[in-house]
Design a protein around this motif. Structure first.
Motif, PDB file in Angstrom:
ATOM      1  N   ASN A   1      12.110  13.700   7.347  1.00 25.11           N
ATOM      2  CA  ASN A   1      11.219  14.838   7.155  1.00 25.11           C
ATOM      3  C   ASN A   1      10.370  14.664   5.889  1.00 25.11           C
ATOM      4  OD1 ASN A   1      10.176  17.415   7.858  1.00 25.11           O
ATOM      5  ND2 ASN A   1      11.483  18.340   6.300  1.00 25.11           N
ATOM      6  N   GLN A   2      10.993  14.248   4.791  1.00 28.06           N
ATOM      7  CA  GLN A   2      10.248  14.023   3.555  1.00 28.06           C
ATOM      8  C   GLN A   2       9.212  12.913   3.739  1.00 28.06           C
ATOM      9  OE1 GLN A   2      13.735  13.299   1.171  1.00 28.06           O
ATOM     10  NE2 GLN A   2      13.460  15.209   0.041  1.00 28.06           N
ATOM     11  N   THR A   3       9.601  11.873   4.464  1.00 29.14           N
ATOM     12  CA  THR A   3       8.681  10.767   4.732  1.00 29.14           C
ATOM     13  C   THR A   3       7.471  11.257   5.516  1.00 29.14           C
ATOM     14  OG1 THR A   3      10.534   9.211   4.737  1.00 29.14           O
ATOM     15  CG2 THR A   3       8.505   8.475   5.793  1.00 29.14           C
ATOM     16  N   ASP A   4       7.715  12.061   6.535  1.00 28.47           N
ATOM     17  CA  ASP A   4       6.614  12.601   7.339  1.00 28.47           C
ATOM     18  C   ASP A   4       5.689  13.474   6.494  1.00 28.47           C
ATOM     19  OD1 ASP A   4       7.661  11.285   9.544  1.00 28.47           O
ATOM     20  OD2 ASP A   4       8.626  13.082  10.366  1.00 28.47           O
ATOM     21  N   ILE A   5       6.269  14.278   5.613  1.00 28.15           N
ATOM     22  CA  ILE A   5       5.457  15.137   4.741  1.00 28.15           C
ATOM     23  C   ILE A   5       4.594  14.286   3.818  1.00 28.15           C
ATOM     24  CG2 ILE A   5       5.571  16.756   2.790  1.00 28.15           C
ATOM     25  CD1 ILE A   5       8.079  17.966   4.216  1.00 28.15           C
ATOM     26  N   LEU A   6       5.178  13.257   3.228  1.00 27.49           N
ATOM     27  CA  LEU A   6       4.391  12.400   2.330  1.00 27.49           C
ATOM     28  C   LEU A   6       3.285  11.664   3.081  1.00 27.49           C
ATOM     29  CD1 LEU A   6       7.058  10.977  -0.132  1.00 27.49           C
ATOM     30  CD2 LEU A   6       5.285  12.684  -0.578  1.00 27.49           C
ATOM     31  N   HIS A   7       3.544  11.259   4.316  1.00 31.06           N
ATOM     32  CA  HIS A   7       2.487  10.617   5.104  1.00 31.06           C
ATOM     33  C   HIS A   7       1.369  11.612   5.417  1.00 31.06           C
ATOM     34  CE1 HIS A   7       3.969   6.601   5.474  1.00 31.06           C
ATOM     35  NE2 HIS A   7       5.096   6.974   6.053  1.00 31.06           N
ATOM     36  N   SER A   8       1.722  12.860   5.664  1.00 30.40           N
ATOM     37  CA  SER A   8       0.689  13.884   5.893  1.00 30.40           C
ATOM     38  C   SER A   8      -0.161  14.076   4.640  1.00 30.40           C
ATOM     39  CB  SER A   8       1.326  15.209   6.291  1.00 30.40           C
ATOM     40  OG  SER A   8       1.957  15.090   7.540  1.00 30.40           O
ATOM     41  N   ILE A   9       0.491  14.095   3.492  1.00 31.91           N
ATOM     42  CA  ILE A   9      -0.235  14.224   2.225  1.00 31.91           C
ATOM     43  C   ILE A   9      -1.114  12.997   2.002  1.00 31.91           C
ATOM     44  CG2 ILE A   9       0.040  14.304  -0.285  1.00 31.91           C
ATOM     45  CD1 ILE A   9       2.583  16.039   0.254  1.00 31.91           C
ATOM     46  N   ARG A  10      -0.597  11.830   2.320  1.00 35.58           N
ATOM     47  CA  ARG A  10      -1.364  10.587   2.192  1.00 35.58           C
ATOM     48  C   ARG A  10      -2.606  10.648   3.085  1.00 35.58           C
ATOM     49  NH1 ARG A  10      -1.582   6.272   5.282  1.00 35.58           N
ATOM     50  NH2 ARG A  10       0.163   6.973   6.558  1.00 35.58           N
TER      51      ARG A  10
ATOM     52  N   ASN B   1       0.846  -1.186   0.000  1.00 36.98           N
ATOM     53  CA  ASN B   1       0.000   0.000   0.000  1.00 36.98           C
ATOM     54  C   ASN B   1       0.890   1.248   0.000  1.00 36.98           C
ATOM     55  OD1 ASN B   1       0.901   0.306   2.643  1.00 36.98           O
ATOM     56  ND2 ASN B   1      -0.993  -0.432   3.562  1.00 36.98           N
ATOM     57  N   LEU B   2       0.283   2.402  -0.104  1.00 36.04           N
ATOM     58  CA  LEU B   2       1.056   3.639  -0.216  1.00 36.04           C
ATOM     59  C   LEU B   2       1.902   3.896   1.028  1.00 36.04           C
ATOM     60  CD1 LEU B   2       1.818   6.060  -1.894  1.00 36.04           C
ATOM     61  CD2 LEU B   2      -0.232   7.220  -1.056  1.00 36.04           C
ATOM     62  N   GLU B   3       1.362   3.601   2.197  1.00 32.31           N
ATOM     63  CA  GLU B   3       2.132   3.779   3.429  1.00 32.31           C
ATOM     64  C   GLU B   3       3.413   2.950   3.382  1.00 32.31           C
ATOM     65  OE1 GLU B   3       1.572   3.370   8.260  1.00 32.31           O
ATOM     66  OE2 GLU B   3       0.185   2.320   6.940  1.00 32.31           O
ATOM     67  N   GLY B   4       3.291   1.691   2.965  1.00 27.97           N
ATOM     68  CA  GLY B   4       4.460   0.821   2.878  1.00 27.97           C
ATOM     69  C   GLY B   4       5.458   1.269   1.835  1.00 27.97           C
ATOM     70  N   LYS B   5       4.954   1.773   0.731  1.00 31.40           N
ATOM     71  CA  LYS B   5       5.852   2.253  -0.322  1.00 31.40           C
ATOM     72  C   LYS B   5       6.632   3.480   0.136  1.00 31.40           C
ATOM     73  CE  LYS B   5       3.221   0.207  -4.035  1.00 31.40           C
ATOM     74  NZ  LYS B   5       2.474   0.373  -5.263  1.00 31.40           N
ATOM     75  N   ILE B   6       5.953   4.395   0.820  1.00 32.80           N
ATOM     76  CA  ILE B   6       6.645   5.579   1.351  1.00 32.80           C
ATOM     77  C   ILE B   6       7.700   5.148   2.363  1.00 32.80           C
ATOM     78  CG2 ILE B   6       6.361   7.663   2.766  1.00 32.80           C
ATOM     79  CD1 ILE B   6       3.544   7.951   1.443  1.00 32.80           C
TER      80      ILE B   6
END
Length: 82
Positions: free
Chosen positions: A21-30, A4-9
């Motif tokens: 930091n980038q990972t956290d931002i992408l999870h916020s966007i998700r 899933n997207l969470e796992g891919k990030i």
């Protein structure tokens, strides 16, 4: 790695492609996308504009800066993933 997207990030972080930091931002966007898709909460136009700006900046930092040579015409460098 989860498919899933969470796992891919998370996989991109584990693989050294993304910073924490980038990972956290992408999870916020998700999370914004999940709210929109599953709870039918539409994000505001300004939120969507900010999300697009963040994603564009991330593409630049991940894919373009690391390959930049002769930065500013003065020094030769290769910038790794930020």
């Amino acid at each position: 790695m989860r498919q899933n997207l969470e796992g891919k990030i998370n996989g991109l972080f584990t693989g050294g492609i993304l910073t924490k930091n980038q990972t956290d931002i992408l999870h916020s966007i998700r999370d914004i996308g999940n709210e929109s898709a599953h709870e039918l909460v539409a994000p505001s136009k300004s939120t969507l504009e900010k999300v697009l700006e963040l994603i564009e900046f991330m593409f630049i930092t991940i894919y373009e800066l690391k390959n930049m040579k002769n930065f500013n015409g003065k020094m030769e460098c290769e910038i790794n993933y930020l």
